[in-house]
Scaffold this active site. Structure first.
Site, PDB file in Angstrom:
ATOM      1  N   CYS C 253       0.848  -1.195   0.000  1.00  0.00           N
ATOM      2  CA  CYS C 253       0.000   0.000   0.000  1.00  0.00           C
ATOM      3  C   CYS C 253       0.885   1.248   0.000  1.00  0.00           C
ATOM      4  O   CYS C 253       1.832   1.349   0.786  1.00  0.00           O
ATOM      5  CB  CYS C 253      -0.900  -0.004   1.243  1.00  0.00           C
ATOM      6  SG  CYS C 253      -1.766   1.561   1.517  1.00  0.00           S
ATOM      7  N   CYS C 256       0.287   3.078   3.661  1.00  0.00           N
ATOM      8  CA  CYS C 256       0.666   2.504   4.956  1.00  0.00           C
ATOM      9  C   CYS C 256       1.700   1.393   4.825  1.00  0.00           C
ATOM     10  O   CYS C 256       2.158   0.864   5.836  1.00  0.00           O
ATOM     11  CB  CYS C 256      -0.561   1.992   5.709  1.00  0.00           C
ATOM     12  SG  CYS C 256      -1.179   0.411   5.097  1.00  0.00           S
ATOM     13  N   CYS C 278      -4.693   0.648   0.273  1.00  0.00           N
ATOM     14  CA  CYS C 278      -5.573  -0.292   0.968  1.00  0.00           C
ATOM     15  C   CYS C 278      -7.036  -0.042   0.599  1.00  0.00           C
ATOM     16  O   CYS C 278      -7.494   1.093   0.604  1.00  0.00           O
ATOM     17  CB  CYS C 278      -5.481  -0.102   2.480  1.00  0.00           C
ATOM     18  SG  CYS C 278      -4.020  -0.788   3.247  1.00  0.00           S
ATOM     19  N   CYS C 284      -5.979   0.820   7.060  1.00  0.00           N
ATOM     20  CA  CYS C 284      -4.921   1.703   6.543  1.00  0.00           C
ATOM     21  C   CYS C 284      -4.677   2.872   7.510  1.00  0.00           C
ATOM     22  O   CYS C 284      -3.542   3.185   7.854  1.00  0.00           O
ATOM     23  CB  CYS C 284      -5.328   2.216   5.167  1.00  0.00           C
ATOM     24  SG  CYS C 284      -3.991   2.954   4.221  1.00  0.00           S
TER      25      CYS C 284
END
Lengths: 365, 206, 298
Positions: C253, C256, C278, C284
């Site tokens: 992602c 994150c 995400c 997230c």
């Protein structure tokens, strides 16, 4: 820098405020009263009551106003309200022979006891736009006849007397009828459940299905045995009372279609029936319903199944416009998770077949 | 609409708040059915005519209505006040036939009919089976059974006072016809536990 | 007169239209509750129920909404997600509906929710005992696109005759070299019923197996409720030589840095620049709050 978009809640609120504004339109134009809708758009009210399955003229008028005249939206509003109402019981079957008839015609006989009564019909009007109506001209006072003292015998009862018409299809005696609003529909349906589904079904869908039978997709040789519109009394048996409690009167449209039938392995040559009964004045719907009812009796009568209008699961599962509009319109909702899965798959398939070389390369950048 | 003074003893005793009362009891039953063997406390102040217990009355008021034929065991069926209470508070019709019961109320577990006598559902519609609501004196003591199956992580222990006669054999036969079979709601004085048809039981040791 | 009738008599004197706690009347809730119990007792079997019209359209979550409305109480905390996100318009709409009709607390945090209603995703954060996951299901019948008739598919389930499904999956393999179903990937529950997991990506299928939470499925338009109790075996259909596998993403992602999650592809500009983030917004955000960062922030 990417930041996920927030603020959906505000967007929804704003959209609904805008909807309310557009619904009202120009504030310089008088607000539409429910009484005006009930009185002057009464056939729209009737359609909302029948397909909304809720006999309440005022709520139907409110639904029409709230839906800005979108009939399926109005029907949806009525349904979503009626579904929360507790069920007290089932009225006695209404006796349409006892109807206070306002309109009654038969295409099978030139004349018959009680007469042909045209009533308030669009039939034989010339469909010319009326500038006088636009100018708000008051209509003439109508000619009225004295109401019948007794009931008016149904055409089907005359035919019954001669034994030419099949007896009314008998279901195994049920203490209470099926109730499609309270129990899940289980195919194949009994005729009572089927007729309920048709009575709530979309007018346009049933009209097209009925039309298809006239064009040879399961031709059923129909005659309009009788169409009658008027008021019938509702009565409820209450355990505490030793007489049926009168609940009032409702307006209904009934159509009995009489279909020539040459006989099959299951049934002798005779006239067969198709039945339509709808809240309010809704002749097109009642006629379409009776044609579709007849075509859905194909299995029972031993006819070959050759057309969509004879296919119960096909017709009944797709006749409800509240269901249909919801599922068609749900495609507006986000589907990006599934789309992502499919994107991934299509890219992979293209890469594997070589077709996607270029795209795959771009994608990896 | 105000009820008349409760001279007959059945008009009152339902949920003080039917909406919240029904929700609370249902959640207890749902969790108990989802996790067989777990005991969910029930603390609704219902009053019911004997021999129907408070817990049994709460379960009936939560799940039964005009759409669910109810069968009563001999002890309950012999008590007109029970029939009136159920009629008034649930509207459920009574049936004398075990195999037509959506719910069967059994106040005396030692005299319970064979589970096979109740509606079992069919392979096409296994949901058309009876749910047996069985009053027990205790879920904390008595015969011990070890449970396994869906809803149980490894194993669970259930105790019953008193257990129906020949219970393990009956329950094993019930499970053998899956997906058909009955489900059991056990109503203790202040708690509920469930055995769905998927739960396998054997005699507990120790 | 039943308690319902008395309740109605009180209401009648009031406004033109009144509604109950959680919208549905008590008769309807009872009917749905009975169906839920049957669903739990026969895991994976689709229990027919007399679905009610809800004040949102069919296809927009009416099955899930009816299930939630029938189980929810004042002590619950509700989370609603659509596509894994709490802030998608339909998730907001459904959350507001319950806030308005029940007054219960709502949350976006998976760990704080007692009931999670979802469309198309299972949260990334593992669910726990006592939680209830309510799925919105459009077409509950896993065999529907192989056999459109209810009368036929019912018999197939009754006989546990699932050959057509295996044939379909194997035809995929013959044609593409692997199974070409990416979402609504069929599962078998406790070795008996083949079940549609709703249109979740197959990435989420393994989360259904031995899940500590109760999973309830509501299909309003199709009038079916089904369930998976906690700690129940859920197996994605596959073949020995072609085992089930989930989608894998070849990058983490961007926000994150999580690399074990389902990602949304976001188009950034007219040139088609993309980034992957995400789909589970709560997961997230929690990771970012805990100090995790993706390449966008590095």
């Amino acid at each position: 820098m990417y930041v996920a978009v927030k603020g959906g809640e505000t967007a929804i609120d704003n959209a609904h405020r805008l909807l309310a504004d557009r619904r009202r339109g120009d504030r310089g134009v008088a607000d539409l009263g429910l009484d005006q809708i009930m009185q002057q758009l009464s056939l729209a009210v009737d359609r909302v009551m029948s397909e909304g399955a809720l006999y309440d003229r005022e709520l139907a008028a409110l639904a029409i106003k709230q839906a800005r005249g979108d009939m399926i939206e109005a029907i949806f509003l009525a349904r979503a309200y009626r579904t929360t109402l507790p069920r007290f019981g089932y009225t006695r079957p209404v006796d349409t022979a006892d109807m206070q008839v306002e309109r009654r015609i038969s295409a099978c006989f030139k004349d018959l006891p009680g007469g042909q009564l045209l009533g308030p019909t669009f039939d034989y009007t010339h469909r010319l736009l009326d500038p006088g109506l636009a100018a708000g001209q008051a209509p003439e006072t109508p000619a009225v006849r004295a109401p019948e003292q007794a009931g008016m015998m149904r055409v089907s009862d005359f035919l019954d007397q001669e034994g030419l018409l099949e007896p009314a299809p008998e279901e195994a005696a049920k203490p209470v009828p099926d109730d499609i609003a309270r129990t899940p529909m289980i195919y194949p349906l009994d005729r009572d459940a089927r007729l309920q589904a048709l009575a709530r079904g979309d007018e346009g869908f049933l009209l097209s299905m009925a039309y298809s039978t006239q064009r040879g997709y399961a031709r059923s040789h129909p005659f309009a045995g009788e169409i009658r519109i008027g008021e019938v009394a509702l009565e409820l048996d209450v355990p505490e009372l030793d007489f049926p409690a009168p609940l009032g009167r409702i307006q209904v449209t009934e159509c009995q279609m009489v279909n020539q039938f040459q006989g099959s392995a299951k049934a002798p040559p005779q006239f067969t029936r198709g039945y339509g009964l709808v809240f309010g004045q809704a002749e097109r719907k009642a006629m379409a319903m009776s044609l579709v009812d007849r075509s859905l009796r194909a299995t029972e009568l031993g006819e070959d199944l050759v057309a969509p209008a004879q296919d119960e699961e096909f017709v009944i599962a797709h006749a409800d416009n509240v269901q249909a509009t919801g599922f068609v319109e749900h495609l507006k909702l986000p589907h990006y998770v599934d789309f992502q899965s499919e994107l991934d798959l299509v890219r992979r398939l293209r890469a594997e077949t070589g077709a996607g070389d270029e795209a795959a390369q771009e994608d990896s950048e | 609409m105000q009820a008349e003074p409760d001279a007959n003893g059945y008009l009152e005793g339902g949920f003080a708040d039917p909406v919240m009362g029904g929700q609370t009891i249902f959640r207890a039953i749902m969790q108990a059915m989802a996790e067989p063997g777990t005991i969910r406390p029930i603390s609704q102040a219902l009053r019911a005519p004997a021999p129907m217990t408070r817990t049994m009355a709460a379960i009936a008021a939560t799940l039964c209505d005009a759409d669910t034929p109810v069968w009563l065991d001999d002890a309950l069926a012999a008590a007109p006040q029970v029939i009136k209470w159920l009629g008034f508070h649930t509207g459920a019709p009574m049936t004398p036939h075990t195999d037509q019961a959506a719910f069967a109320l059994v106040s005396d577990s030692t005299a319970m009919p064979q589970l096979a006598a109740f509606a079992q559902g069919s392979d096409s519609y296994p949901d058309r089976s009876s749910t047996v609501i069985l009053a027990v004196e205790s879920l904390a003591s008595g015969d011990a059974f070890d449970l396994s199956g869906p809803g149980i992580r490894t194993s669970a222990r259930l105790r019953l006072t008193p257990a129906p006669a020949d219970f393990i054999a009956q329950w094993t036969a019930n499970g053998a016809q899956f997906p058909c079979g009955v489900d059991l709601i056990l109503a203790a004085p202040d708690a509920v536990a469930c055995l769905p048809r998927t739960t396998r039981i054997r005699q507990g040791e120790g | 007169m039943s308690t319902d009738a008395r309740a109605f008599c009180r209401d009648e004197a009031q406004a033109i239209a009144t509604y109950n706690f959680a919208y549905l009347d008590e008769q309807s809730k009872r009917m749905i509750r009975r169906a839920i119990l049957k669903g739990i007792a026969v895991p994976g079997y689709q229990v027919p129920f007399a679905s009610r019209e809800m004040p949102m359209p069919y296809g927009w979550g009416t099955g899930g909404v009816q299930v939630t409305a029938s189980i929810i109480g004042p002590d619950d905390t509700l989370k609603v997600i659509d596509q894994g996100a709490d802030d998608t318009t339909n998730a907001i709409s459904i959350r507001k509906f319950f806030a308005r009709t029940t007054g219960v607390a709502t949350t976006t945090a998976t760990t704080d929710a007692s009931i999670i209603q979802t469309r198309h995703r299972i949260p990334e954060t593992p669910l726990t005992e006592g939680q209830v996951l309510v799925y919105q299901v459009p077409i509950p019948e896993p065999l529907r696109f192989l056999e459109p008739r209810e009368t036929e598919t019912r018999t197939m389930h009754a006989l546990a005759e699932y050959g057509v499904m295996h044939v379909k999956l194997y035809e995929d393999i013959a044609r593409h070299g692997h199974i070409a179903t990416t979402y609504a990937y069929p599962v078998k529950v406790e070795g008996r019923y083949v079940m549609d997991p709703s249109p979740t990506p197959k990435f989420d299928n393994p989360k259904m197996d031995q899940c500590p939470a109760l999973q309830l499925f509501g299909a309003g338009r199709e009038m079916r409720i089904y369930a998976i109790p906690p700690w129940t075996q859920v197996v994605s259909l596959d073949f020995e030589d072609h085992p089930f596998e989930v989608q894998a993403f070849d990058r983490p992602c961007a926000l994150c840095g999580a690399d074990d999650v389902f990602l949304d592809e976001v188009i950034m500009d007219d040139q088609g620049t993309r980034m992957f983030v995400c789909s589970d917004t709560d997961h997230c955000n929690s990771r970012q709050t805990a100090g995790h960062a993706g390449e966008q922030d590095t």
